[in-house]
Scaffold this active site. Sequence first.
Site, mmCIF file in Angstrom:
data_model
loop_
_atom_site.group_PDB
_atom_site.id
_atom_site.type_symbol
_atom_site.label_atom_id
_atom_site.label_comp_id
_atom_site.label_asym_id
_atom_site.label_seq_id
_atom_site.Cartn_x
_atom_site.Cartn_y
_atom_site.Cartn_z
ATOM 1 N N CYS A 118 0.835 -1.205 0.000
ATOM 2 C CA CYS A 118 0.000 0.000 0.000
ATOM 3 C C CYS A 118 0.875 1.262 0.000
ATOM 4 O O CYS A 118 1.491 1.568 -1.010
ATOM 5 C CB CYS A 118 -0.995 -0.029 1.160
ATOM 6 S SG CYS A 118 -2.307 1.201 0.980
ATOM 7 N N HIS A 149 -3.106 -4.657 1.816
ATOM 8 C CA HIS A 149 -2.397 -4.979 3.057
ATOM 9 C C HIS A 149 -2.540 -6.463 3.334
ATOM 10 O O HIS A 149 -3.572 -6.884 3.859
ATOM 11 C CB HIS A 149 -3.010 -4.207 4.226
ATOM 12 C CG HIS A 149 -2.962 -2.739 4.064
ATOM 13 N ND1 HIS A 149 -1.833 -2.005 4.303
ATOM 14 C CD2 HIS A 149 -3.898 -1.843 3.682
ATOM 15 C CE1 HIS A 149 -2.083 -0.732 4.081
ATOM 16 N NE2 HIS A 149 -3.331 -0.608 3.701
ATOM 17 N N GLU A 197 -1.353 -8.244 5.612
ATOM 18 C CA GLU A 197 -1.368 -8.606 7.033
ATOM 19 C C GLU A 197 -2.726 -8.358 7.695
ATOM 20 O O GLU A 197 -3.027 -8.966 8.721
ATOM 21 C CB GLU A 197 -0.256 -7.842 7.782
ATOM 22 C CG GLU A 197 -0.515 -6.363 8.069
ATOM 23 C CD GLU A 197 -0.367 -5.444 6.857
ATOM 24 O OE1 GLU A 197 -0.182 -5.935 5.729
ATOM 25 O OE2 GLU A 197 -0.466 -4.220 7.048
#
Lengths: 299, 168
Positions: B48, B151, B153
């Site tokens: 990002c 993202h 994660e």
Amino acid sequence: MTEETAPAVTKATARVKRGLAEMLRGGVIMDVVTADQAKIAEDAGAVAVMALERVPADIRRDGGVARMSDPALVEEIQAAVSIPVMAKARIGHFVEAQILEALQVDYIDESEVLTPADEAYHIDKWRFSVPFVCGATNLGEALRRVSEGAALIRSKGEAGTGNVVEAVRHLRSIVGDIKKITQADSAELHGWAKELRAPYELVAEIAETGKLPVPLFCAGGIATPADAALVMQLGAEACFVGSGIFKSGDPAKRARAIVEATTHYQDATILAKVSRNLGVPMVGIEMDKVDVHLAERGW
Amino acid sequence: MPAELKGVTHLVIPGGESTAISLLLRSSELLKPVTDFAAGGGALFGTCAGMIILASEIMDGRPDQVALGAIDITVRRNGFGRQVNSFEADLRVDGVAGRPMTVAFIRAPVVTRVGPGVSVLASVTYEFPTGGTQEVPAICRSKNVLVSSFHPEVTGDDRLHKLFLESF
């Protein structure tokens, strides 16, 4: 394109709402009342701005009913900066929230700084696509807001005072109870849920993970780089700074210093460096001189 | 801090606000060390905002913000729109076996140009408020750089991190 490769796109999930808050961690969100202030905030490295008509110190001074900002002001600020723009709705005022959602603000703050519109209910935040941040003075209040759909919690502090003492009290209370819950056995968790007046499932989740289900930021009374680093060391994941910047002598310099302090909150050498020659801080108020305790709004 | 980069072989530039990261890269005196790391062929993974920092060209950015040029792509900041347009999507990724990856695009950048030597490992089809439905790159890689608009994660799938560590 085949069925298999066509990706399904889903908006407004809890992960997407909390995800933006996660991206703001380690940063500073600054209250601004004009497009020019918003630009100063962005130049200083703010990760987001809160678009307001009056900062809390002025709301406190002027009195009267404090409401959602004029949409024209919110749009002007959205046009001025490329970082996320948040705006405040009154507690329980779901129509102000609907308007802010129509404006596509990035986060709605259901805020005790404005005059509450409903004495019984907060907004049902699950009904919105835009994520919400809510204030809390203790863990029970935080979990009730999460259960209503808040995607981010900020400890309330006492906005517009330039005095960090309440922020520290609220943060210590929330973080302290989280620590105790991680030590509790399964029977005690039910007692915690009852005592906190919070859903058992959320209490059990804290026992498992050791943290709130959403990020925890700090607000209310941060006026110096040292204040910002203090709340970060106490467990806040980011700071909201309101009156502390634009009620000081040199807002651009102070804003930049607070950003550096929030990033390097554990490095006292850097904190000493950025705290130098910042000019006059916001004057501030002692708690026994405060007429209206904003943190007592909401429940 | 620059000293912490010593001995690092793989560096992740995570999400956040690319404008704030740019400022802090400079004030923390990390800009030159990270630029040198990229130029020396060090393995980089940008997600990002991290992808924006590593790109060669940024649209809708601030004039002073950092574009390291570690990977030859052009990105448009907040290209999918504001937070109400943030989304989750299931992606099939070249080099990632098994079920599709469910990932979160949050005020994400859009890759608008992919230069020579850059391959696209996954794409996402999105209905843009203006411009209609388009398929745009979601993950790109070059010899030493991996970037994603999303993202990985946030949704807890670590297979892309694994790919980064194993193939770079």
